[in-house]
Write a protein that holds these residues in place. Structure first.
Motif, mmCIF file in Angstrom:
data_model
loop_
_atom_site.group_PDB
_atom_site.id
_atom_site.type_symbol
_atom_site.label_atom_id
_atom_site.label_comp_id
_atom_site.label_asym_id
_atom_site.label_seq_id
_atom_site.Cartn_x
_atom_site.Cartn_y
_atom_site.Cartn_z
ATOM 1 N N LEU A 58 0.850 -1.237 -0.107
ATOM 2 C CA LEU A 58 0.124 0.064 -0.039
ATOM 3 C C LEU A 58 0.765 1.059 -0.023
ATOM 4 O O LEU A 58 0.657 2.047 -0.670
ATOM 5 C CB LEU A 58 -1.006 0.155 1.322
ATOM 6 C CG LEU A 58 -2.137 -0.992 1.260
ATOM 7 C CD1 LEU A 58 -2.992 -0.906 2.525
ATOM 8 C CD2 LEU A 58 -2.966 -0.997 -0.062
ATOM 9 N N ILE A 59 1.820 1.406 0.861
ATOM 10 C CA ILE A 59 2.576 2.618 0.900
ATOM 11 C C ILE A 59 4.138 2.286 1.163
ATOM 12 O O ILE A 59 4.955 3.097 1.434
ATOM 13 C CB ILE A 59 2.175 3.146 2.596
ATOM 14 C CG1 ILE A 59 2.664 2.423 3.476
ATOM 15 C CG2 ILE A 59 0.603 3.774 2.425
ATOM 16 C CD1 ILE A 59 2.322 3.073 4.817
ATOM 17 N N GLY A 60 4.594 1.223 0.573
ATOM 18 C CA GLY A 60 6.056 0.819 0.768
ATOM 19 C C GLY A 60 6.873 1.591 0.154
ATOM 20 O O GLY A 60 7.940 2.261 0.423
ATOM 21 N N ASP A 61 6.621 1.819 -1.428
ATOM 22 C CA ASP A 61 7.399 2.563 -2.238
ATOM 23 C C ASP A 61 7.537 4.182 -1.701
ATOM 24 O O ASP A 61 8.420 4.843 -1.661
ATOM 25 C CB ASP A 61 6.887 2.776 -3.684
ATOM 26 C CG ASP A 61 7.688 3.195 -4.498
ATOM 27 O OD1 ASP A 61 8.758 3.204 -4.504
ATOM 28 O OD2 ASP A 61 7.167 4.422 -5.107
ATOM 29 N N TRP A 62 6.403 4.599 -1.453
ATOM 30 C CA TRP A 62 6.338 6.041 -0.857
ATOM 31 C C TRP A 62 7.198 6.033 0.767
ATOM 32 O O TRP A 62 7.819 7.298 0.551
ATOM 33 C CB TRP A 62 4.931 6.363 -0.435
ATOM 34 C CG TRP A 62 4.900 7.836 0.185
ATOM 35 C CD1 TRP A 62 4.742 9.018 -0.400
ATOM 36 C CD2 TRP A 62 4.474 7.957 1.574
ATOM 37 N NE1 TRP A 62 4.633 10.131 0.613
ATOM 38 C CE2 TRP A 62 4.409 9.326 1.842
ATOM 39 C CE3 TRP A 62 4.463 7.056 2.672
ATOM 40 C CZ2 TRP A 62 4.298 9.862 3.043
ATOM 41 C CZ3 TRP A 62 4.015 7.565 3.913
ATOM 42 C CH2 TRP A 62 4.485 9.021 4.211
ATOM 43 N N LEU A 63 7.123 5.306 1.496
ATOM 44 C CA LEU A 63 7.588 5.151 2.680
ATOM 45 C C LEU A 63 9.279 5.197 2.529
ATOM 46 O O LEU A 63 10.153 5.948 3.118
ATOM 47 C CB LEU A 63 7.251 4.089 3.648
ATOM 48 C CG LEU A 63 7.741 4.212 4.908
ATOM 49 C CD1 LEU A 63 7.395 5.421 5.817
ATOM 50 C CD2 LEU A 63 7.200 2.877 5.725
ATOM 51 N N LEU A 64 9.579 4.218 1.675
ATOM 52 C CA LEU A 64 11.105 4.292 1.568
ATOM 53 C C LEU A 64 11.549 5.265 0.854
ATOM 54 O O LEU A 64 12.797 5.888 1.245
ATOM 55 C CB LEU A 64 11.428 2.842 0.889
ATOM 56 C CG LEU A 64 11.214 1.546 1.285
ATOM 57 C CD1 LEU A 64 11.226 0.643 0.311
ATOM 58 C CD2 LEU A 64 11.832 1.425 2.165
ATOM 59 N N ARG A 65 10.922 5.924 -0.306
ATOM 60 C CA ARG A 65 11.317 7.235 -0.704
ATOM 61 C C ARG A 65 11.415 8.252 0.359
ATOM 62 O O ARG A 65 12.565 9.248 0.189
ATOM 63 C CB ARG A 65 10.538 7.495 -1.941
ATOM 64 C CG ARG A 65 10.738 6.735 -3.082
ATOM 65 C CD ARG A 65 10.409 7.176 -4.589
ATOM 66 N NE ARG A 65 8.873 6.969 -4.404
ATOM 67 C CZ ARG A 65 7.742 7.866 -4.000
ATOM 68 N NH1 ARG A 65 7.905 9.091 -3.935
ATOM 69 N NH2 ARG A 65 6.602 7.423 -4.294
#
Length: 208
Positions: A58-65
């Motif tokens: 759900l939010i993995g890519d946004w969180l890592l960035r």
């Protein structure tokens, strides 16, 4: 097509998480635990892993960035932490420590083992998290595909739970000596896996 996406997601996550392959590791890290505690570890680890993978989808890519955390860094950190657990298993430190723990400390130990190293990085490791993020990118924000991906995550983690439950009878068949030998063998395997995590992380970091 949603059906093709469903099959692709299921095959990918089953291959990456490998529920059956986690059974020997589960036996090794829960060595000496009563059946009820093993069941608690299985439940907690499956829930934690499912939550992490769902969150990654759900939010993995946004969180890592947002946090400026790269997957190679995550892989290296996970490898170093996993190596510390593996070394304890190989040299029998975990056995000696387990026998000294009081009964009232068992619940805390169950929580710790379920979270690390079982849920992270063995079940929801860098590979599984990466797969979840990539599969999420293929949903194109389609609610149906997102729901299918979350359903696949639940199915895979449920399969892990069932495999862990089946591991308890196996532990009884092995007996004390068999479990001691298995724990050390699994410790060596985990140590090699931990080193491979670090090597892969360093290679990926240098390649960027």
């Amino acid at each position: 097509m949603p059906y093709e996406f469903l099959v692709s997601a299921l095959v990918t996550l089953v291959a990456v998480v490998d529920p059956i392959g986690l059974v020997p590791t589960f036996l090794g890290i829960t060595h000496g635990m009563p059946a009820a505690a093993r069941l608690s570890v299985a439940v907690r680890a499956s829930l934690i892993a499912a939550s992490i993978l769902a969150g990654s989808a759900l939010i993995g890519d946004w969180l890592l960035r947002t946090l400026s955390i790269t997957l190679p860094a995550f892989r290296i950190a996970g490898g170093l932490l996993l190596f510390s657990i593996a070394s304890e298993m190989v040299f029998g430190v975990r056995i000696g420590r387990q026998t000294q723990e009081a009964a009232d400390a068992l619940e805390e130990r169950v929580r710790n083992i379920a979270a690390f190293p079982l849920a992270v990085p063995l079940m929801a490791g860098p590979g599984a998290i990466t797969a979840s993020v990539l599969l999420s990118g293929r949903t194109a924000h389609d609610p149906i595909r997102i729901a299918l991906l979350l359903g696949v995550i639940v199915v895979v983690c449920s399969a892990c739970f069932l495999c862990f439950v089946a591991a308890t009878p196996i532990a009884k068949l092995l007996g004390t000596t068999g479990n001691n030998v298995l724990q050390r063998l699994i410790g060596v395997v985990l140590a090699a896996l931990a080193v491979q995590y670090v090597i892969d992380g360093v290679r990926a970091a240098l390649a960027t």
